[in-house]
Design a protein around this motif. Structure first.
Motif, PDB file in Angstrom:
ATOM      1  N   PHE A 169      -5.240   0.376  -6.129  1.00 24.73           N
ATOM      2  CA  PHE A 169      -5.678  -1.061  -6.366  1.00 24.73           C
ATOM      3  C   PHE A 169      -6.586  -1.047  -7.903  1.00 24.73           C
ATOM      4  O   PHE A 169      -6.486  -2.061  -8.420  1.00 24.73           O
ATOM      5  N   VAL A 222      -2.194  -5.877   2.394  1.00 25.95           N
ATOM      6  CA  VAL A 222      -2.345  -4.310   3.106  1.00 25.95           C
ATOM      7  C   VAL A 222      -3.246  -4.382   4.372  1.00 25.95           C
ATOM      8  O   VAL A 222      -2.949  -3.794   5.306  1.00 25.95           O
ATOM      9  N   GLY A 278       3.830   1.109  -2.901  1.00 20.77           N
ATOM     10  CA  GLY A 278       3.048   0.262  -3.660  1.00 20.77           C
ATOM     11  C   GLY A 278       2.917   0.943  -4.866  1.00 20.77           C
ATOM     12  O   GLY A 278       3.080   0.344  -6.138  1.00 20.77           O
ATOM     13  N   SER A 282      -1.934  -3.518   8.110  1.00 15.71           N
ATOM     14  CA  SER A 282      -2.730  -2.300   8.903  1.00 15.71           C
ATOM     15  C   SER A 282      -3.181  -2.909  10.124  1.00 15.71           C
ATOM     16  O   SER A 282      -2.899  -2.249  11.312  1.00 15.71           O
ATOM     17  N   GLY A 326       0.973  -1.120  -0.053  1.00 13.49           N
ATOM     18  CA  GLY A 326       0.061   0.057   0.065  1.00 13.49           C
ATOM     19  C   GLY A 326       0.917   1.302   0.072  1.00 13.49           C
ATOM     20  O   GLY A 326       1.937   1.191   0.397  1.00 13.49           O
ATOM     21  N   ASN A 385      -5.222   3.859  -1.482  1.00 15.70           N
ATOM     22  CA  ASN A 385      -5.150   2.268  -1.512  1.00 15.70           C
ATOM     23  C   ASN A 385      -6.251   2.050  -2.905  1.00 15.70           C
ATOM     24  O   ASN A 385      -5.983   1.094  -3.490  1.00 15.70           O
ATOM     25  N   SER A 437      -2.804  -8.917  -2.802  1.00 19.22           N
ATOM     26  CA  SER A 437      -2.123  -7.569  -2.501  1.00 19.22           C
ATOM     27  C   SER A 437      -2.979  -6.862  -1.460  1.00 19.22           C
ATOM     28  O   SER A 437      -2.572  -6.203  -0.626  1.00 19.22           O
ATOM     29  N   ILE A 438      -4.361  -6.745  -1.768  1.00 22.22           N
ATOM     30  CA  ILE A 438      -5.299  -6.125  -0.805  1.00 22.22           C
ATOM     31  C   ILE A 438      -5.171  -6.893   0.681  1.00 22.22           C
ATOM     32  O   ILE A 438      -5.226  -6.273   1.624  1.00 22.22           O
TER      33      ILE A 438
END
Length: 284
Positions: free
Chosen positions: A162, A181, A43, A185, A39, A158, A177-178
């Motif tokens: 994305f 992140v 990113g 977080s 992110g 983000n 990737s999501i």
């Protein structure tokens, strides 16, 4: 933690150094190996590298940060920007020079491992008086000027990042990737609250003053009396509110029910307690 200790230069540099190295290893040894998009600005740098195959994600991250630091220098504080500049430069250098092989073949395991490590690194950096640069600077500026939540700024950026990634990368990689992140977080929040968790306790008792005296004597904690009225009886009574740490909770429970076996003992979690005897407000 003592204010002088928290605001000391060696302590802040130690946090930033450890955090930057851990973050760089998580990106270089896991995330970019599997083609993930971290992110934030890193990113965006990684996505630019995947698309162009020019330079490397750390160099793009460094260059994209330059205009943000110029804004931060004038809009936030010089101390904040200097600490953040150190974090940015160290993250860039660490990415280039640290070679820590982490062999993870399974994509999901790699997503989890990278998220945990990058969240740990980012959390250590944010425990200092600086940041990792990038969207941290933008988020703090928007928060100070327009009271926009830091989380909302990261979410919006983000979401854009994305969405852009979907036109370049495979859907599976974007989804991974999501997840990465999200885990980062969550880990970061855990690191930031690790030593800040407190308990807010409300004690409803006819012996509230006696309990308060015991708390001040045995736990070295004060409290506040709130005015209450019984819904059924209509009688006025004091409600003792106090804030303690996890270790003291059992002792407070013992004090309460020793003084009044019929007391009501209500406990709530809290992660941000500012004031004398607890954390001080962080001033960038």
């Amino acid at each position: 933690m003592n204010r002088d200790y928290t605001y000391s230069i060696p302590w802040n540099l130690l946090l930033i150094t450890l955090g930057s190295c851990v973050y760089a290893v998580s990106i270089k040894s896991i995330a970019t190996v599997h083609g993930f998009i971290p992110g934030g600005i890193f990113g965006l740098g990684a996505l630019t590298y995947y698309k162009t195959q020019l330079l490397d994600p750390a160099t793009w991250y460094f260059m994209l940060n330059i205009p943000l630091f110029v804004m931060g220098w004038f809009k936030v504080s010089k101390r904040f920007c200097l600490y953040s500049l150190y974090a940015m430069c160290l993250s860039t250098v660490a990415y280039k020079v640290l070679n820590v092989p982490i062999h993870i073949e399974n994509e999901f395991y790699a997503t989890v491992a990278s998220g945990v490590l990058s969240g740990l690194g980012g959390g250590l950096i944010l425990r200092s008086l600086g940041s990792g640069g990038g969207m941290d600077i933008v988020a703090i500026m928007l928060n100070q000027k327009y009271n926009i939540g830091v989380g909302k700024t990261f979410f919006a950026f983000n979401l854009f990042l994305f969405s852009l990634s979907l036109s370049i990368l495979k859907t599976d990689l974007v989804v991974a990737s999501i997840i990465n992140v999200f885990i980062a977080s969550t880990t970061m929040e855990s690191v930031l609250s690790l030593f800040n968790q407190r308990k807010v306790v409300f004690i409803i008792s006819d012996n509230a003053k006696e309990i308060a005296a015991e708390v001040m004597t045995k736990l070295q904690r004060s409290g506040t009396f709130l005015e209450g009225k019984g819904a059924y009886t209509g009688q006025n009574r004091d409600v003792l509110m106090t804030v303690i740490n996890n270790i003291q909770l059992k002792k407070l429970e013992e004090i309460t029910f020793t003084c009044d076996p019929n007391a009501f003992f209500i406990v709530e979690n809290t992660f941000s307690v500012l004031g004398q005897g607890f954390s001080r407000r962080k001033v960038y």
